[in-house]
Enzyme design. Structure first.
Site, PDB file in Angstrom:
ATOM      1  CD  GLU A 141     -18.898  -3.178   9.214  1.00 57.41           C
ATOM      2  OE1 GLU A 141     -18.112  -2.313   8.781  1.00 57.41           O
ATOM      3  OE2 GLU A 141     -19.063  -4.294   8.656  1.00 57.41           O
ATOM      4  NE  ARG A 186     -20.316  -3.939   6.000  1.00 62.34           N
ATOM      5  CZ  ARG A 186     -19.819  -4.395   4.835  1.00 62.34           C
ATOM      6  NH1 ARG A 186     -20.042  -3.714   3.729  1.00 62.34           N
ATOM      7  NH2 ARG A 186     -19.094  -5.475   4.784  1.00 62.34           N
ATOM      8  CE  LYS A 201      -4.225   1.686   2.174  1.00 62.40           C
ATOM      9  NZ  LYS A 201      -5.199   1.483   3.264  1.00 62.40           N
TER      10      LYS A 201
END
Length: 640
Positions: A373, A401, A287
């Site tokens: 979640e 969610r 990243k």
């Protein structure tokens, strides 16, 4: 300064890449990285994720035939290089701006974005849907070819990814899943899956394979020879840990270096030519790759404001007020120092929710469950059942969610989970996918729930303290993104009386009842109305549930008009007020009631002020609503 990109200048669409040599594709990737850095320095946005997939983006578009072949980017925040290559380079410096390109994939924006996203872990389900539609004869303008899901290691912590893989393995459709493993989602990845992936490239067989892959690409077709037992043995010998994915029905290959075109291109070409069923390609990337300020940043340059390309220094507007998120985090720390039962739960967003501060101070009481979640809500419920005081801390849009768990595991059992809901209301550059529009409506309809909204940062401090003290059932408080109003802050939060609002200023004729941070705009509107000779009453509801019945009914009795204002969708605070007024027969008295809520549309990205203007909820629109309700001409002097 705009970088020199002679090869990229010749590429308007993926078809333009088909004649390029592998060496030229490597050069194209280098130029694409420079263009991405330059564009995000102007607009701000998600930088690190896109830089990590530059080579992968080039390789995918060079090998596959988009838009006929469907590339589905999980979350979509890594798609800036993809947008540059797919006929949108001329608009790339409008990213996340009003009228500009979305910061995520968006179907209405381009045929090269076959499936919109901004939440995680949906890509494999979507890719499987496209694969089945293809085989059933589905028709879209671009045609239906291969389906390729690109999913990050962080997104693999969500159960939906495995549900999709399990189904894909059962259906045995030709499908490509690319696991983009960068060991860094937004925060350091969490859980057993992260440890599993780490072992994959720590094991000696993987290291040997990585070293050999560059010069021994001829080995790669072996796993795809249908029915060959030796192929399976070779695969397991090269990748002991790949058996997890095999058990789900996928042929596994990898890990390979996601920044090395000499590995990426042959693997993708082999898969395109020979795959018959579901394939998982494990790609290792970094990243922030290729830009030192991003590579060295704690979050690998995940999200950034506008910045200086040379130094990486971000250009943030100065503010004298603390952010709401910071106020929440520091208040929770203050309360936790006095109460060792307080703990905190987040779903892969410790920095975004401010819980990184809590984790540093109280590591044994802070839990990052990953992008999960649903699990986070039920985990919090059991913490509460076990005698703890959990603060389940999520963005409004992400808490959606876990709604079934909020209903079934928290509300029905009346467990005292404290829901700290960040990013309430309209959030600006992230647009509709991240707007916190629905939480009041979906929480306030649940029996036994307490739902609060902070009008300013001082009120937020009081609501944290109130949540700590409340043990009778679930309680939620919401607050927006960004800085507070600069109000004077109390030393400690005060415990509010449940279900009681407050009168800010007393007036006549019309009462403005605010729920949340629109109160600042309400007060601006009230000031403008006073200049017209109209003096409204201004009140802060504080609670959507339970309502302050006495205050609301008194406002209705004392005024000819009552207007509620909230940063949420229909079905929220205003709807509950209307229900109360109807049940009490107040409408029979001739009260003029109006409810200002977010309109029944998804509002595209812009500044928060511009988004609220579209919603009709800034001071000018509130003033206009009052004048309209009172029948006062909006040009000229108001009636006395």
């Amino acid at each position: 300064m705009t970088p020199k990109t002679p090869l990229l200048d010749t590429v308007q669409r993926p078809a333009d890449m088909k004649h390029l040599s592998d060496r030229q594709l490597t050069q194209l990737a280098n130029e694409l990285r420079s263009e991405t850095i330059s564009a995000v320095s102007v607009t701000g946005g998600h930088l690190g994720a896109g830089l990590g997939v530059v080579e992968l983006t080039v390789a995918l578009h060079a090998v596959f035939d988009t838009p006929r072949d469907k590339i589905i980017w999980d979350v979509g925040h890594q798609c800036y290089p993809h947008k540059i290559l797919t006929e949108r380079r001329d608009r790339i410096r409008t990213l996340r701006m009003k009228g500009g390109l979305s910061g995520f994939t968006k179907r209405s924006e381009s045929p090269y974005d076959p499936f919109g996203a901004a939440h995680s872990s949906t890509s494999i389900s979507a890719a499987l849907g496209f694969a089945v539609a293809r085989d059933l004869g589905g028709v879209v303008p671009e045609g239906l070819g291969d389906a390729i899901a690109v999913i990050g290691d962080g997104s693999m912590s969500a159960g939906m990814a495995y549900e999709a893989m399990n189904n894909a393995g059962h259906l045995k459709k030709r499908l490509v899943v690319i696991l983009n493993d960068n060991e860094m989602s937004i925060a350091p990845p969490t859980g057993a899956m992260s440890a599993y992936l780490s072992r994959l490239y720590a094991e000696e067989p993987f290291q040997d394979f990585k070293a050999a892959a560059k010069g021994a690409v001829s080995l790669l077709p072996e796993p795809f020879r249908e029915g060959a037992k030796r192929a399976k043995d070779i695969l397991k010998g090269m990748a002991v840990g790949g058996t997890l994915f095999e058990q789900l029905g996928f042929s596994y290959i990898g890990p390979i270096d996601g920044h090395d075109m000499d590995q990426l291109l042959p693997v993708l070409r082999t898969v395109k030519a020979r795959a018959t069923g579901p394939i998982l390609i494990h790609v290792l990337t970094k990243k922030g790759k290729g830009y030192a300020p991003a590579e060295t940043a704690r979050d690998k340059g995940h999200a950034t404001a506008k910045f200086n390309v040379v130094t990486g220094e971000q250009k943030k507007a100065p503010s004298n007020a603390p952010s709401y998120t910071r106020v929440f985090a520091e208040t929770l720390l203050q309360e936790a120092a006095a109460d060792d039962k307080i703990c905190a739960v987040t779903a892969a967003m410790p920095d975004g929710t401010g819980l990184n501060l809590f984790a540093e101070r109280y590591p044994s009481r802070c839990f990052d469950v990953g992008i999960a979640e649903q699990h986070g809500v039920t985990f919090s419920a059991a913490l509460a059942a076990g005698g703890m005081k959990p603060f389940c801390t999520m963005y409004s849009t992400f808490l959606q969610r876990g709604y079934d768990q909020v209903v079934h595991d928290v509300a029905i059992q009346r467990l005292p989970v404290r829901f700290a809901i960040d990013r309430a209301g309209l959030v600006g550059a992230d647009g509709a996918t991240h707007a916190g529009a629905f939480d009041v409506a979906y929480l306030a309809n649940l029996p036994g729930f307490v739902v609060m909204a902070a009008a300013d940062e001082a009120e937020l401090k009081h609501m944290v303290a109130t949540a700590v003290a409340y043990d009778a059932g679930p309680i939620a408080f919401r607050f927006p993104r960004g800085e507070g109003n600069g109000v004077e802050m109390p030393e400690r939060g005060e415990v509010l009386e449940i279900g009681k609002g407050r009168i800010i200023s007393q007036g006549a004729r019309v009462a403005l009842l605010s729920f949340g941070t629109r109160l600042a705009e309400v007060e601006k509107a009230a000031e403008a109305l006073r200049a017209r000779g109209i003096t409204p009453t201004v009140a802060d509801a504080r609670f959507a549930k339970p309502l302050d019945r006495d205050m609301i009914l008194q406002l209705a009795e004392d005024h000819e008009a009552l207007i509620t204002i909230e940063e949420g969708a229909v079905g929220g605070f205003g709807s509950h007020v209307a229900q109360l007024l109807a049940e009490e027969g107040v409408f029979d008295t001739g009260l003029k009631y109006r409810s200002m809520v977010l309109p029944d549309i998804f509002i595209d990205q812009a500044s928060p002020a511009d988004m609220y203007a579209v919603a009709g909820m800034n001071a000018a629109e509130i003033e206009s609503k009052v004048l309209n309700v009172l029948g006062v001409a909006q040009i000229g002097e108001a009636r006395a």
